[in-house]
Design a protein around this motif. Sequence first.
Motif, PDB file in Angstrom:
ATOM      1  N   ALA A  89      32.880  36.729  32.174  1.00 49.16           N
ATOM      2  CA  ALA A  89      33.154  35.676  33.147  1.00 49.16           C
ATOM      3  C   ALA A  89      34.230  36.123  34.137  1.00 49.16           C
ATOM      4  O   ALA A  89      34.125  35.864  35.351  1.00 49.16           O
ATOM      5  CB  ALA A  89      33.588  34.403  32.427  1.00 49.16           C
ATOM      6  N   ALA A  90      35.254  36.809  33.628  1.00 53.93           N
ATOM      7  CA  ALA A  90      36.313  37.314  34.503  1.00 53.93           C
ATOM      8  C   ALA A  90      35.746  38.305  35.519  1.00 53.93           C
ATOM      9  O   ALA A  90      36.110  38.275  36.708  1.00 53.93           O
ATOM     10  CB  ALA A  90      37.413  37.972  33.670  1.00 53.93           C
ATOM     11  N   MET A  91      34.854  39.167  35.066  1.00 54.09           N
ATOM     12  CA  MET A  91      34.234  40.135  35.972  1.00 54.09           C
ATOM     13  C   MET A  91      33.385  39.428  37.023  1.00 54.09           C
ATOM     14  O   MET A  91      33.432  39.763  38.210  1.00 54.09           O
ATOM     15  CB  MET A  91      33.372  41.112  35.177  1.00 54.09           C
ATOM     16  N   LEU A  92      32.627  38.437  36.591  1.00 50.98           N
ATOM     17  CA  LEU A  92      31.712  37.737  37.503  1.00 50.98           C
ATOM     18  C   LEU A  92      32.467  36.932  38.551  1.00 50.98           C
ATOM     19  O   LEU A  92      32.095  36.938  39.740  1.00 50.98           O
ATOM     20  CB  LEU A  92      30.794  36.812  36.689  1.00 50.98           C
ATOM     21  N   PHE A  93      33.532  36.242  38.133  1.00 56.33           N
ATOM     22  CA  PHE A  93      34.172  35.275  39.029  1.00 56.33           C
ATOM     23  C   PHE A  93      35.350  35.824  39.829  1.00 56.33           C
ATOM     24  O   PHE A  93      35.647  35.303  40.908  1.00 56.33           O
ATOM     25  CB  PHE A  93      34.614  34.050  38.234  1.00 56.33           C
ATOM     26  N   TRP A  94      36.079  36.856  39.295  1.00 56.41           N
ATOM     27  CA  TRP A  94      37.193  37.324  40.130  1.00 56.41           C
ATOM     28  C   TRP A  94      37.496  38.817  40.055  1.00 56.41           C
ATOM     29  O   TRP A  94      38.227  39.332  40.892  1.00 56.41           O
ATOM     30  CB  TRP A  94      38.462  36.514  39.863  1.00 56.41           C
ATOM     31  N   LEU A  95      36.912  39.550  39.122  1.00 47.97           N
ATOM     32  CA  LEU A  95      37.204  40.982  39.074  1.00 47.97           C
ATOM     33  C   LEU A  95      36.246  41.831  39.904  1.00 47.97           C
ATOM     34  O   LEU A  95      36.628  42.908  40.365  1.00 47.97           O
ATOM     35  CB  LEU A  95      37.167  41.486  37.622  1.00 47.97           C
ATOM     36  N   ALA A  96      35.010  41.375  40.064  1.00 50.39           N
ATOM     37  CA  ALA A  96      34.000  42.188  40.743  1.00 50.39           C
ATOM     38  C   ALA A  96      34.450  42.707  42.116  1.00 50.39           C
ATOM     39  O   ALA A  96      34.233  43.889  42.430  1.00 50.39           O
ATOM     40  CB  ALA A  96      32.694  41.406  40.873  1.00 50.39           C
ATOM     41  N   PRO A  97      35.116  41.887  42.956  1.00 48.76           N
ATOM     42  CA  PRO A  97      35.547  42.419  44.254  1.00 48.76           C
ATOM     43  C   PRO A  97      36.586  43.538  44.148  1.00 48.76           C
ATOM     44  O   PRO A  97      36.800  44.270  45.122  1.00 48.76           O
ATOM     45  CB  PRO A  97      36.154  41.187  44.949  1.00 48.76           C
ATOM     46  N   ALA A  98      37.226  43.664  42.988  1.00 48.73           N
ATOM     47  CA  ALA A  98      38.213  44.731  42.800  1.00 48.73           C
ATOM     48  C   ALA A  98      37.579  46.026  42.312  1.00 48.73           C
ATOM     49  O   ALA A  98      38.240  47.063  42.290  1.00 48.73           O
ATOM     50  CB  ALA A  98      39.281  44.280  41.801  1.00 48.73           C
ATOM     51  N   THR A  99      36.308  45.969  41.923  1.00 48.03           N
ATOM     52  CA  THR A  99      35.616  47.137  41.376  1.00 48.03           C
ATOM     53  C   THR A  99      34.766  47.817  42.445  1.00 48.03           C
ATOM     54  O   THR A  99      34.753  47.397  43.608  1.00 48.03           O
ATOM     55  CB  THR A  99      34.718  46.725  40.201  1.00 48.03           C
ATOM     56  N   ALA A 100      34.019  48.829  42.010  1.00 45.72           N
ATOM     57  CA  ALA A 100      33.148  49.556  42.941  1.00 45.72           C
ATOM     58  C   ALA A 100      32.120  48.650  43.591  1.00 45.72           C
ATOM     59  O   ALA A 100      31.601  48.961  44.672  1.00 45.72           O
ATOM     60  CB  ALA A 100      32.455  50.701  42.206  1.00 45.72           C
ATOM     61  N   ALA A 101      31.819  47.515  42.942  1.00 44.86           N
ATOM     62  CA  ALA A 101      30.868  46.553  43.524  1.00 44.86           C
ATOM     63  C   ALA A 101      31.482  45.777  44.676  1.00 44.86           C
ATOM     64  O   ALA A 101      30.777  45.036  45.369  1.00 44.86           O
ATOM     65  CB  ALA A 101      30.387  45.582  42.448  1.00 44.86           C
ATOM     66  N   GLY A 102      32.778  45.939  44.893  1.00 47.82           N
ATOM     67  CA  GLY A 102      33.477  45.158  45.917  1.00 47.82           C
ATOM     68  C   GLY A 102      33.353  45.685  47.326  1.00 47.82           C
ATOM     69  O   GLY A 102      33.889  45.070  48.257  1.00 47.82           O
ATOM     70  N   GLY A 103      32.677  46.820  47.488  1.00 47.01           N
ATOM     71  CA  GLY A 103      32.457  47.346  48.835  1.00 47.01           C
ATOM     72  C   GLY A 103      33.397  48.469  49.216  1.00 47.01           C
ATOM     73  O   GLY A 103      33.811  49.273  48.369  1.00 47.01           O
ATOM     74  N   ALA A 104      33.753  48.511  50.479  1.00 47.88           N
ATOM     75  CA  ALA A 104      34.593  49.588  51.009  1.00 47.88           C
ATOM     76  C   ALA A 104      35.958  49.602  50.332  1.00 47.88           C
ATOM     77  O   ALA A 104      36.456  48.569  49.879  1.00 47.88           O
ATOM     78  CB  ALA A 104      34.755  49.433  52.514  1.00 47.88           C
ATOM     79  N   LEU A 105      36.563  50.784  50.275  1.00 47.90           N
ATOM     80  CA  LEU A 105      37.844  50.928  49.596  1.00 47.90           C
ATOM     81  C   LEU A 105      38.913  50.027  50.210  1.00 47.90           C
ATOM     82  O   LEU A 105      39.712  49.413  49.496  1.00 47.90           O
ATOM     83  CB  LEU A 105      38.297  52.389  49.647  1.00 47.90           C
TER      84      LEU A 105
END
Length: 227
Positions: A23-39
């Motif tokens: 849930a943490a990955m889905l709701f607020w961590l994903a933009p901080a990971t490689a799935a979040g787009g440009a560096l």
Amino acid sequence: MHFSSRQAYIAFTAAAVNLAASAAMLFWLAPATAAGGALETRLAYIASHTLRVQIGWSIWIAASISLVLLFYALSFDEKGAPDFWNTFAALTALLGGASDTLADLISLGILPHLAAAWQNSVEAQKLFLVSQFELWDRFTVLCTGGLGNTFYGLAGTILTINAFHRRRFSSIIRTLSIPLWLCTFLMSYGSFTLDTHLLPYAVGSTMALFVIWSFLIGMYFCRKGET
């Protein structure tokens, strides 16, 4: 407390903590990971949501610990006697947990520090900080998604083969183990190749299967504890 009841408690805990991590990955961590787009986009997100990101990775550390504890609990039979191959699987999972936790600590401590420095730096320094972030970020992906999940996959494969050989657990749990550990190896592949298109699907599938798998193991031991 009956030994099977303790195993059930550990399995349910692993399911709950890994569900929280998902849930943490889905709701607020994903933009901080490689799935979040440009560096630069990721750096800006981490710098603006530092506490949220750090809490998220702390939950993932707890998820890794709960997974290793579950493998440890499964290294004993229902009567508390150790099983050689399942013990070997637990030790393999421990190696995965160590690599996984190292990566999460970097994501929790070093990457937010770089993001804050990037946000507050002059334009001439930003390029250097972006390159440093990219280097550390790739290292974390290789450690957690690559090395960590390879060890988890190997541990799960050993456990599954032994379960089929000894006819341990229900047929549903044994069957579900196959796609679970295949998806884990798929996540390893995506991490080693840094495939940002594959990784979100591999991570999501693996986590969903693991939560269901560990919950079913908890139910299995609950029934064992009642007999």
